[in-house]
Design a protein around this motif. Structure first.
Motif, short mmCIF file in Angstrom:
data_model
loop_
_atom_site.label_atom_id
_atom_site.label_comp_id
_atom_site.label_asym_id
_atom_site.label_seq_id
_atom_site.Cartn_x
_atom_site.Cartn_y
_atom_site.Cartn_z
N ILE A 8 26.93 -4.52 56.10
CA ILE A 8 27.90 -4.68 57.18
C ILE A 8 29.25 -5.02 56.57
CG2 ILE A 8 28.52 -6.03 59.23
CD1 ILE A 8 25.55 -6.56 59.66
N PRO A 9 30.30 -4.18 56.82
CA PRO A 9 31.61 -4.42 56.19
C PRO A 9 32.31 -5.63 56.81
CG PRO A 9 31.78 -2.59 57.71
CD PRO A 9 30.32 -2.95 57.67
N LYS A 10 33.16 -6.23 55.99
CA LYS A 10 33.91 -7.39 56.46
C LYS A 10 35.01 -6.96 57.44
CE LYS A 10 36.24 -11.51 54.64
NZ LYS A 10 36.69 -12.20 53.40
N GLU A 11 35.59 -5.75 57.17
CA GLU A 11 36.65 -5.22 58.04
C GLU A 11 36.30 -3.80 58.46
OE1 GLU A 11 40.08 -5.64 55.55
OE2 GLU A 11 40.66 -7.52 56.52
N ILE A 12 36.82 -3.39 59.58
CA ILE A 12 36.61 -2.03 60.09
C ILE A 12 37.95 -1.50 60.61
CG2 ILE A 12 34.18 -2.40 60.72
CD1 ILE A 12 35.13 -2.81 63.61
N PRO A 13 38.06 -0.15 60.66
CA PRO A 13 39.30 0.41 61.21
C PRO A 13 39.46 0.01 62.67
CG PRO A 13 38.09 2.08 60.01
CD PRO A 13 37.18 0.90 60.13
N ASP A 14 40.70 -0.24 63.06
CA ASP A 14 40.97 -0.64 64.44
C ASP A 14 40.74 0.57 65.34
OD1 ASP A 14 41.85 -1.56 66.82
OD2 ASP A 14 43.85 -2.15 66.15
N PRO A 15 39.70 0.51 66.21
CA PRO A 15 39.40 1.68 67.04
C PRO A 15 40.46 1.95 68.10
CG PRO A 15 38.03 -0.19 67.67
CD PRO A 15 38.78 -0.59 66.45
N ASN A 16 41.32 0.97 68.34
CA ASN A 16 42.34 1.15 69.38
C ASN A 16 43.69 1.61 68.80
OD1 ASN A 16 40.62 0.24 71.48
ND2 ASN A 16 40.98 -1.88 70.85
N ALA A 17 43.73 1.68 67.47
CA ALA A 17 45.00 2.10 66.85
C ALA A 17 45.22 3.62 67.03
CB ALA A 17 45.00 1.72 65.38
N LYS A 18 46.46 4.00 67.21
CA LYS A 18 46.82 5.43 67.37
C LYS A 18 47.89 5.82 66.34
CE LYS A 18 45.81 5.65 72.33
NZ LYS A 18 46.37 5.96 73.67
N GLN A 19 47.77 7.07 65.91
CA GLN A 19 48.74 7.58 64.92
C GLN A 19 50.12 7.66 65.59
OE1 GLN A 19 47.60 11.02 62.57
NE2 GLN A 19 49.69 11.83 62.79
N PRO A 20 51.12 7.13 64.97
CA PRO A 20 52.48 7.19 65.55
C PRO A 20 52.92 8.65 65.75
CG PRO A 20 52.39 5.60 63.76
CD PRO A 20 51.10 6.37 63.72
N ASP A 21 53.73 8.90 66.79
CA ASP A 21 54.18 10.26 67.11
C ASP A 21 55.07 10.83 66.01
OD1 ASP A 21 52.80 10.10 69.48
OD2 ASP A 21 54.54 9.43 70.66
N ASN A 22 55.79 9.98 65.32
CA ASN A 22 56.71 10.47 64.28
C ASN A 22 56.07 10.49 62.90
OD1 ASN A 22 56.46 7.77 63.89
ND2 ASN A 22 58.66 7.32 63.76
N TRP A 23 54.74 10.44 62.89
CA TRP A 23 54.06 10.43 61.58
C TRP A 23 54.04 11.84 61.02
CZ3 TRP A 23 52.22 6.40 58.75
CH2 TRP A 23 51.44 6.68 57.62
N ASP A 24 54.51 12.00 59.78
CA ASP A 24 54.56 13.30 59.10
C ASP A 24 53.61 13.23 57.92
OD1 ASP A 24 55.10 15.63 57.76
OD2 ASP A 24 57.27 15.49 58.00
N GLU A 25 52.50 13.99 58.03
CA GLU A 25 51.48 13.93 56.99
C GLU A 25 52.00 14.45 55.66
OE1 GLU A 25 47.81 15.73 58.02
OE2 GLU A 25 47.31 14.24 59.59
N GLU A 26 52.98 15.46 55.71
CA GLU A 26 53.50 15.98 54.46
C GLU A 26 54.29 14.91 53.73
OE1 GLU A 26 55.66 19.54 55.17
OE2 GLU A 26 53.87 20.70 55.75
N GLU A 27 55.03 14.10 54.52
CA GLU A 27 55.84 13.08 53.89
C GLU A 27 55.08 11.74 53.78
OE1 GLU A 27 59.54 12.61 55.85
OE2 GLU A 27 60.18 14.70 55.44
N ASP A 28 54.33 11.42 54.82
CA ASP A 28 53.70 10.09 54.88
C ASP A 28 52.25 10.10 54.39
OD1 ASP A 28 56.06 9.14 56.03
OD2 ASP A 28 55.35 9.61 58.06
#
Length: 417
Positions: free
Chosen positions: A238-258
């Motif tokens: 059982i991991p100590k931390e898990i990804p936040d299931p409620n988090a959303k990728q920001p609209d201005n997120w650029d995978e090529e740059e970010d």
């Protein structure tokens, strides 16, 4: 008029009660008591026989209520009264009396005895067989025992329980009640101190039940109240931390740059930390296994276990280092309610007795303080006298030494001349 009607209604019940109950013996030590009691000569030839005096004592609640008090230190006391022979078969036996230890008793008894058969009352003593002995026995600060000793087939059996008696200097009533079902009660000042059965509280008969020495604990008997908790499967993954299931990728997120977006980590609510061993309740726990009891093949019931030999005498036989115990209100009957009534009647003067005792204590302490003061003054006077004598001796010794020195000095002076 209403009170008269109530009395008329109660009269038949009162008469029935009086006819149904029996006062076998009652002694308040009023006028004529000496005709009923015989003082024993036991230990008289050895010079160790004590005497009783008829008195109300030093701090009576009622000055007219007298008893008999042990009167000589370091003595044996023995006195008895003859009764109309009676048996307690098929009825309740009540033995009751009062005692007040006015002395610093140090070591001695305050009990009473019921005797059977023929007794030479002038020789009644510590070696005289008895059927029942009941009452306090005090010795130092350790022994404050309340005796209840039964005689059965010629052998004495003490109560197995350790009961303590009262040790203050006020009047106390001791009551022993024995019933036809072999149950008993012990009361002090009308309050039950103990109760039980002759079958279990005296080692007279073998026990009805005994432990089965051949019994063995069943193989499937689980007597572990707590067991170690079992670590759940997959607990360590059982991991100590898990990804936040409620988090959303920001609209201005650029995978090529970010780069590839990854949700932030949050504490895992299922993570309980490193596994630690702990104890939990055992669901299969059956309790501690106990050896079962079985019928005792050696037990043979005696339905007359409670029955004493026919009683013919009541006696007081005690030894005391310091005398001063006041015996009174001896009662043998078959009705506990009448015994209770006697205690209530005497204790109507209880507060007066306490006040008289407190006043006597004030006088005693004042006398002790006065004696201490006189002793101190006498000691001071003797010390002063010893001091004066010492100083006088020192002066005489100095004078003698001075005279010898002067004589020797003058002799030497004349020699020189």
């Amino acid at each position: 008029m209403a009170k008269l009607k109530v009395l008329q209604l109660l009269l038949p019940f009162l008469l029935f009660w009086l006819s149904a109950s029996e006062i076998i013996f009652e002694e308040r030590f009023e006028d004529g008591w000496q005709s009923r009691w015989v003082r024993s000569d036991w230990k008289k030839s050895e010079g160790k026989a004590g005497s009783f005096k008829h008195t109300a004592g030093k701090w009576p609640g009622d000055p007219d209520d007298k008893g008999i008090q042990t009167n000589n230190d370091a003595s044996h006391f023995a006195i008895s009264a003859k009764l109309d022979e009676f048996t307690n078969k098929n009825r309740t036996l009540v033995l009751q009396y009062s005692i007040r230890f006015e002395q610093e008793i140090e070591c001695g008894g305050g009990y009473i005895k019921l005797l059977s058969g023929f007794v030479n009352q002038k020789k009644f003593g510590g070696d005289t067989p008895y059927s029942l002995m009941f009452g306090p026995d005090i010795c130092g600060s350790q022994t404050k025992k309340l005796h209840v000793i039964h005689s059965y087939q010629g052998q004495n059996y003490p109560l197995k329980k350790e009961l303590e008696c009262e040790t203050d200097k006020l009047t106390h009533f001791y009551t022993f009640i024995l019933r036809p079902d072999a149950t008993y009660s012990i009361l002090i000042d009308n309050r039950e101190r103990d109760s039980g059965s002759m079958y279990t509280d005296w080692d007279i008969l073998p026990p009805r039940k005994i432990k089965d020495v051949n019994a063995k604990k069943p193989a499937d008997w689980d007597d572990r109240e707590y067991i170690e908790d079992v670590k759940p499967e997959g607990y360590d993954s059982i991991p100590k931390e898990i990804p936040d299931p409620n988090a959303k990728q920001p609209d201005n997120w650029d995978e090529e740059e970010d780069g590839v977006w990854k949700p932030p980590k949050i504490p895992n609510p299922d993570y309980k930390g490193p596994w630690k061993r702990k104890k939990v309740k055992n669901p299969n726990y059956k309790g501690k296994w106990k050896i079962p009891y079985i019928d005792n093949p050696e037990f043979e019931d005696d339905p007359d276990l409670y029955v004493l030999k026919p009683i013919k005498y009541v006696g007081i036989e005690v030894w005391q280092v310091k005398a001063g115990s006041l015996f009174d209100n001896v009662l043998i009957c078959d009705d506990p309610s009448y015994a209770k009534q006697v205690v209530e009647e005497v204790f109507a003067h209880r507060e007066a007795e306490k006040e008289a005792f407190e006043e006597a204590e004030k006088v005693r302490k004042a006398q002790e303080e006065e004696e201490s003061r006189r002793a101190r003054e006498e000691g001071e006077r003797r010390r002063r006298e010893r001091g004066y004598d010492r100083r006088h001796r020192d002066r005489e010794r100095y004078r003698d030494r001075y005279k010898r020195y002067r004589r020797d000095y003058m002799d030497d002076y004349h020699d020189e001349l």
